[in-house]
Each structure stands twice: as C-alpha cells, then as structure tokens.
Enzyme design. Structure first.
Site, short mmCIF file in Angstrom:
data_model
loop_
_atom_site.label_atom_id
_atom_site.label_comp_id
_atom_site.label_asym_id
_atom_site.label_seq_id
_atom_site.Cartn_x
_atom_site.Cartn_y
_atom_site.Cartn_z
N GLU A 209 21.20 -30.07 52.70
CA GLU A 209 20.93 -30.86 51.13
C GLU A 209 21.56 -29.34 50.30
O GLU A 209 21.05 -28.53 50.66
CB GLU A 209 19.51 -31.04 51.76
CG GLU A 209 18.55 -30.96 50.17
CD GLU A 209 16.85 -31.56 50.53
OE1 GLU A 209 15.72 -31.60 50.10
OE2 GLU A 209 16.99 -31.17 51.56
N ILE A 210 21.18 -30.31 49.35
CA ILE A 210 22.02 -29.07 48.17
C ILE A 210 20.77 -29.48 46.83
O ILE A 210 21.47 -30.59 46.61
CB ILE A 210 23.83 -28.62 47.96
CG1 ILE A 210 24.07 -28.86 49.09
CG2 ILE A 210 23.51 -28.03 46.16
CD1 ILE A 210 25.85 -29.32 48.69
#
Length: 130
Positions: free
Chosen positions: A125-126
């Site tokens: 997850e960015i």
C-alpha cells in the site's frame, strides 16, 4: 515501551526482481552490511529512518521467523510525492494498481492509498496523508 519500528525482514524467492521493485520503482536504497554470527554479508533496503532486511527463501539468517514465507506481508508506505505522481511512476514501470486510489486510515490519520503487489505477491500500500 515501544517507540518506533526500526526494520523488518522480507523473504523473497525472486531476489533480482525484488531488488528492482524496491530500488528502481519505489526508490529505496540498496545497502550491504555484515551481520550475524558468524558474520556474513547481508542486504537491506533503506528509506527514511527505517530499513527492510532481505532474506532469500531457503537461505534465511538466524534467528528468523518460524515460517518465513514470500508473499505473506501487507505493508503500507507513506510517499513523499502525491498519489497522482505515485500512479504515474507505477504506470511507467507497468506495475498494475490492484485498488485505489481509496481513502483509508493510517497510524496518525486519514490517508489516500493505492495498492500493488511486489514480485513475491506481498501487498504493498502506497499512501499519502490527507
């Protein structure tokens, strides 16, 4: 008692693809260091004040997790650029976004996130704080 996370360990089956993903795509710095008993050369990805130590499946360093498994991690990284810039970079490297941008809750507030998978299928997850 606990102040912060210093490092974590990622186990990979795909060393070169893993190094490419975390250095060329996510922009982390690859470093080598000597550690363990007996001392051996090891690798890690450094970013900010943290690092991810790299273990190769079947050649892990002791002590290690009871069941070190590629693809078992779900990690969230905070970007220093906008989510739009993250999306452009991922597109440049042909990394498919599997979800997002979506709003989530990070450690200290609301975040906007995109989700991808690394070469070992870990969920990455960015995010950016809103």
């Amino acid at each position: 008692m606990i102040h912060r996370l210093d490092h974590l360990v990622l186990t990979t089956e795909h060393e070169e693809a893993c190094i490419h993903f975390y250095t060329k795509i996510l922009g982390m710095q690859l470093e080598s260091f000597v550690g363990g008993d007996p001392p051996v050369e090891r690798r890690a990805f450094r970013f900010g004040h943290q690092k991810i130590n790299l273990h190769l499946k079947g050649r892990e360093f002791e002590p290690k997790a009871l069941h070190p498994t590629p693809g078992a991690l779900d990690l969230c990284f905070i970007a220093d650029v906008s989510i739009e810039e993250v999306q452009v970079r991922l597109e440049q490297f042909n990394v498919p976004i599997i979800e997002g941008p979506v709003q989530r809750t990070g450690a200290t507030g609301k975040i906007q996130s995109v989700y991808v998978r690394d070469p070992d299928q870990n969920l990455i997850e960015i995010s950016q704080y809103l």
